[in-house]
Design a protein around this motif. Sequence first.
Motif, PDB file in Angstrom:
ATOM      1  N   VAL A  57       0.843  -1.195   0.000  1.00 21.29           N
ATOM      2  CA  VAL A  57       0.000   0.000   0.000  1.00 21.29           C
ATOM      3  C   VAL A  57       0.880   1.247   0.000  1.00 21.29           C
ATOM      4  CG1 VAL A  57      -1.945   1.162   1.128  1.00 21.29           C
ATOM      5  CG2 VAL A  57      -1.631  -1.314   1.431  1.00 21.29           C
ATOM      6  N   VAL A  58       0.626   2.134  -0.938  1.00 23.79           N
ATOM      7  CA  VAL A  58       1.343   3.415  -0.982  1.00 23.79           C
ATOM      8  C   VAL A  58       0.318   4.541  -0.905  1.00 23.79           C
ATOM      9  CG1 VAL A  58       2.831   4.952  -2.327  1.00 23.79           C
ATOM     10  CG2 VAL A  58       3.223   2.479  -2.400  1.00 23.79           C
ATOM     11  N   ALA A  59       0.574   5.491   0.000  1.00 22.18           N
ATOM     12  CA  ALA A  59      -0.275   6.685   0.065  1.00 22.18           C
ATOM     13  C   ALA A  59       0.584   7.908  -0.218  1.00 22.18           C
ATOM     14  CB  ALA A  59      -0.929   6.804   1.435  1.00 22.18           C
ATOM     15  N   ILE A  60       0.050   8.795  -1.026  1.00 19.20           N
ATOM     16  CA  ILE A  60       0.713  10.082  -1.306  1.00 19.20           C
ATOM     17  C   ILE A  60      -0.197  11.166  -0.737  1.00 19.20           C
ATOM     18  CG2 ILE A  60       1.642  11.609  -3.085  1.00 19.20           C
ATOM     19  CD1 ILE A  60       1.927   9.207  -4.934  1.00 19.20           C
ATOM     20  N   THR A  61       0.291  11.897   0.258  1.00 27.60           N
ATOM     21  CA  THR A  61      -0.524  12.959   0.861  1.00 27.60           C
ATOM     22  C   THR A  61       0.037  14.332   0.461  1.00 27.60           C
ATOM     23  OG1 THR A  61       0.667  13.079   2.969  1.00 27.60           O
ATOM     24  CG2 THR A  61      -1.076  11.417   2.806  1.00 27.60           C
ATOM     25  N   GLY A  62      -0.605  15.371   0.983  1.00 25.75           N
ATOM     26  CA  GLY A  62      -0.350  16.716   0.467  1.00 25.75           C
ATOM     27  C   GLY A  62       0.811  17.465   1.065  1.00 25.75           C
ATOM     28  N   ALA A  63       1.872  16.771   1.448  1.00 25.91           N
ATOM     29  CA  ALA A  63       3.100  17.469   1.831  1.00 25.91           C
ATOM     30  C   ALA A  63       3.918  17.720   0.572  1.00 25.91           C
ATOM     31  CB  ALA A  63       3.904  16.637   2.818  1.00 25.91           C
ATOM     32  N   SER A  64       4.816  18.665   0.672  1.00 23.05           N
ATOM     33  CA  SER A  64       5.726  18.908  -0.440  1.00 23.05           C
ATOM     34  C   SER A  64       6.543  17.635  -0.693  1.00 23.05           C
ATOM     35  CB  SER A  64       6.655  20.072  -0.066  1.00 23.05           C
ATOM     36  OG  SER A  64       7.493  20.381  -1.135  1.00 23.05           O
ATOM     37  N   GLY A  65       6.836  17.362  -1.962  1.00 23.60           N
ATOM     38  CA  GLY A  65       7.649  16.186  -2.266  1.00 23.60           C
ATOM     39  C   GLY A  65       6.840  15.009  -2.782  1.00 23.60           C
ATOM     40  N   SER A  66       5.762  15.303  -3.521  1.00 18.47           N
ATOM     41  CA  SER A  66       4.999  14.187  -4.107  1.00 18.47           C
ATOM     42  C   SER A  66       5.867  13.387  -5.070  1.00 18.47           C
ATOM     43  CB  SER A  66       3.746  14.696  -4.825  1.00 18.47           C
ATOM     44  OG  SER A  66       4.030  15.850  -5.573  1.00 18.47           O
ATOM     45  N   ILE A  67       6.938  14.005  -5.550  1.00 22.60           N
ATOM     46  CA  ILE A  67       7.858  13.306  -6.460  1.00 22.60           C
ATOM     47  C   ILE A  67       8.421  12.036  -5.815  1.00 22.60           C
ATOM     48  CG2 ILE A  67       9.916  14.630  -5.761  1.00 22.60           C
ATOM     49  CD1 ILE A  67      10.772  14.628  -8.708  1.00 22.60           C
ATOM     50  N   TYR A  68       8.565  12.035  -4.479  1.00 24.07           N
ATOM     51  CA  TYR A  68       9.061  10.828  -3.789  1.00 24.07           C
ATOM     52  C   TYR A  68       8.057   9.686  -3.922  1.00 24.07           C
ATOM     53  CZ  TYR A  68      12.422  13.876  -1.322  1.00 24.07           C
ATOM     54  OH  TYR A  68      13.422  14.749  -0.999  1.00 24.07           O
ATOM     55  N   GLY A  69       6.787  10.013  -3.650  1.00 23.72           N
ATOM     56  CA  GLY A  69       5.755   8.982  -3.725  1.00 23.72           C
ATOM     57  C   GLY A  69       5.573   8.465  -5.142  1.00 23.72           C
ATOM     58  N   LEU A  70       5.629   9.382  -6.093  1.00 26.32           N
ATOM     59  CA  LEU A  70       5.467   8.982  -7.499  1.00 26.32           C
ATOM     60  C   LEU A  70       6.600   8.063  -7.938  1.00 26.32           C
ATOM     61  CD1 LEU A  70       4.294  12.417  -8.976  1.00 26.32           C
ATOM     62  CD2 LEU A  70       2.911  10.344  -8.663  1.00 26.32           C
ATOM     63  N   ARG A  71       7.802   8.384  -7.511  1.00 28.64           N
ATOM     64  CA  ARG A  71       8.961   7.553  -7.878  1.00 28.64           C
ATOM     65  C   ARG A  71       8.860   6.165  -7.232  1.00 28.64           C
ATOM     66  NH1 ARG A  71      12.421   5.260 -11.026  1.00 28.64           N
ATOM     67  NH2 ARG A  71      14.608   5.377 -10.478  1.00 28.64           N
ATOM     68  N   LEU A  72       8.393   6.144  -5.978  1.00 35.45           N
ATOM     69  CA  LEU A  72       8.225   4.854  -5.281  1.00 35.45           C
ATOM     70  C   LEU A  72       7.243   3.967  -6.053  1.00 35.45           C
ATOM     71  CD1 LEU A  72       8.732   3.120  -2.694  1.00 35.45           C
ATOM     72  CD2 LEU A  72       6.765   4.298  -1.676  1.00 35.45           C
ATOM     73  N   VAL A  73       6.130   4.557  -6.438  1.00 36.42           N
ATOM     74  CA  VAL A  73       5.111   3.807  -7.189  1.00 36.42           C
ATOM     75  C   VAL A  73       5.682   3.344  -8.529  1.00 36.42           C
ATOM     76  CG1 VAL A  73       2.887   4.059  -8.389  1.00 36.42           C
ATOM     77  CG2 VAL A  73       3.173   4.972  -6.075  1.00 36.42           C
ATOM     78  N   GLN A  74       6.386   4.234  -9.199  1.00 40.64           N
ATOM     79  CA  GLN A  74       6.957   3.895 -10.517  1.00 40.64           C
ATOM     80  C   GLN A  74       7.934   2.737 -10.396  1.00 40.64           C
ATOM     81  OE1 GLN A  74      10.004   6.489 -12.141  1.00 40.64           O
ATOM     82  NE2 GLN A  74       8.956   6.495 -14.119  1.00 40.64           N
ATOM     83  N   TYR A  75       8.799   2.808  -9.377  1.00 39.35           N
ATOM     84  CA  TYR A  75       9.818   1.764  -9.228  1.00 39.35           C
ATOM     85  C   TYR A  75       9.160   0.404  -8.947  1.00 39.35           C
ATOM     86  CZ  TYR A  75      13.700  -1.001  -7.648  1.00 39.35           C
ATOM     87  OH  TYR A  75      14.606  -2.017  -7.520  1.00 39.35           O
TER      88      TYR A  75
ATOM     89  N   GLN B 169      18.843  12.522  -5.507  1.00 42.90           N
ATOM     90  CA  GLN B 169      18.389  12.743  -4.127  1.00 42.90           C
ATOM     91  C   GLN B 169      17.051  12.053  -3.869  1.00 42.90           C
ATOM     92  OE1 GLN B 169      18.914  17.065  -4.575  1.00 42.90           O
ATOM     93  NE2 GLN B 169      20.091  16.967  -2.686  1.00 42.90           N
ATOM     94  N   VAL B 170      16.172  12.132  -4.861  1.00 45.16           N
ATOM     95  CA  VAL B 170      14.876  11.451  -4.742  1.00 45.16           C
ATOM     96  C   VAL B 170      15.100   9.941  -4.596  1.00 45.16           C
ATOM     97  CG1 VAL B 170      12.758  10.854  -6.001  1.00 45.16           C
ATOM     98  CG2 VAL B 170      13.596  13.222  -5.996  1.00 45.16           C
ATOM     99  N   ASP B 171      15.991   9.410  -5.431  1.00 40.05           N
ATOM    100  CA  ASP B 171      16.220   7.961  -5.414  1.00 40.05           C
ATOM    101  C   ASP B 171      16.865   7.499  -4.109  1.00 40.05           C
ATOM    102  OD1 ASP B 171      15.016   7.587  -7.804  1.00 40.05           O
ATOM    103  OD2 ASP B 171      16.832   7.220  -8.965  1.00 40.05           O
ATOM    104  N   PHE B 172      17.640   8.364  -3.479  1.00 37.87           N
ATOM    105  CA  PHE B 172      18.206   8.012  -2.170  1.00 37.87           C
ATOM    106  C   PHE B 172      17.081   7.798  -1.162  1.00 37.87           C
ATOM    107  CE2 PHE B 172      19.577   8.941   2.106  1.00 37.87           C
ATOM    108  CZ  PHE B 172      20.787   8.297   2.210  1.00 37.87           C
TER     109      PHE B 172
END
Length: 220
Positions: free
Chosen positions: A18-36, A186-189
């Motif tokens: 389960v992955v949740a993306i909430t409204g904090a700055s940095g949605s790019i982290y959640g999107l990358r997690l889902v993509q990977y 940095q995102v990938d780290f």
Amino acid sequence: MSKNGQKENRDERPLPFVVAITGASGSIYGLRLVQYLLSEGQPIELLVSRAALMVMKEENDLVFGENLKDELLDHLKLSKDVPLTLHQLTNYGASVASGSYKTRGMAIVPCSLGTLGALSAGLTENLIHRAAAVCLKERRPLMIVVREMPFGHIQLKNMLALSEAGAIVSCASPGYYHKPQTIQDQVDFVVGRVLDQFDFDNQLFKRWKSENSITLVKQI
Ligand SMILES: Cc1cc2nc3c(=O)[nH]c(=O)nc-3n(C[C@H](O)[C@H](O)[C@H](O)COP(=O)(O)O)c2cc1C
């Protein structure tokens, strides 16, 4: 059960994550997690808050129409047949709302202070809160990647409460020892360290090696 009493995994398919993306700055982290994870064939149960969609618009110039799932997959450059289930946050009848639906755990990336507060108070005002509460009660791994700066006293207490309840609490805090050259590095780290917590194999970032450690000590 096997002879030695261990639970057998008779189903060969990997458990959903389960992955949740909430409204904090940095949605790019959640999107990358889902993509990977989807690119690795890992089934994903995805929850995206309304505020997260606002952040994606602001930070990633992403404006979604009627078909969020397909548009998201297009953005992530993934085919439509990846094992992604996107849930409505008002659907408390969804699979992830029940502890009887087995999952590998849940990551909230990024996690807003609002969602942090709801989780620590045990509120279930949307499906993200409920799915996270399910993970905690079922003793499944739950990781939150909070993003804010600085933290107030209330948020620090909320993080401590969640940690005491069994959650893995972190903030989006990329290291620099792997010498990142780009934002993607940095995102990938950060994403790689999230994957590590759930034992998902990944080579998203250069890991620390003992010989580097000696070099660094000499430099300091
Ligand atoms: C562009 C933008 C950036 C935001 N950044 C943060 C942030 O870094 N951390 C945070 O806790 N809230 C942030 N917010 C505020 C949250 O989106 C807001 O508190 C919201 O209610 C969170 O709801 P959710 O937890 O359901 O996603 C931001 C909002 C916007 C529009």
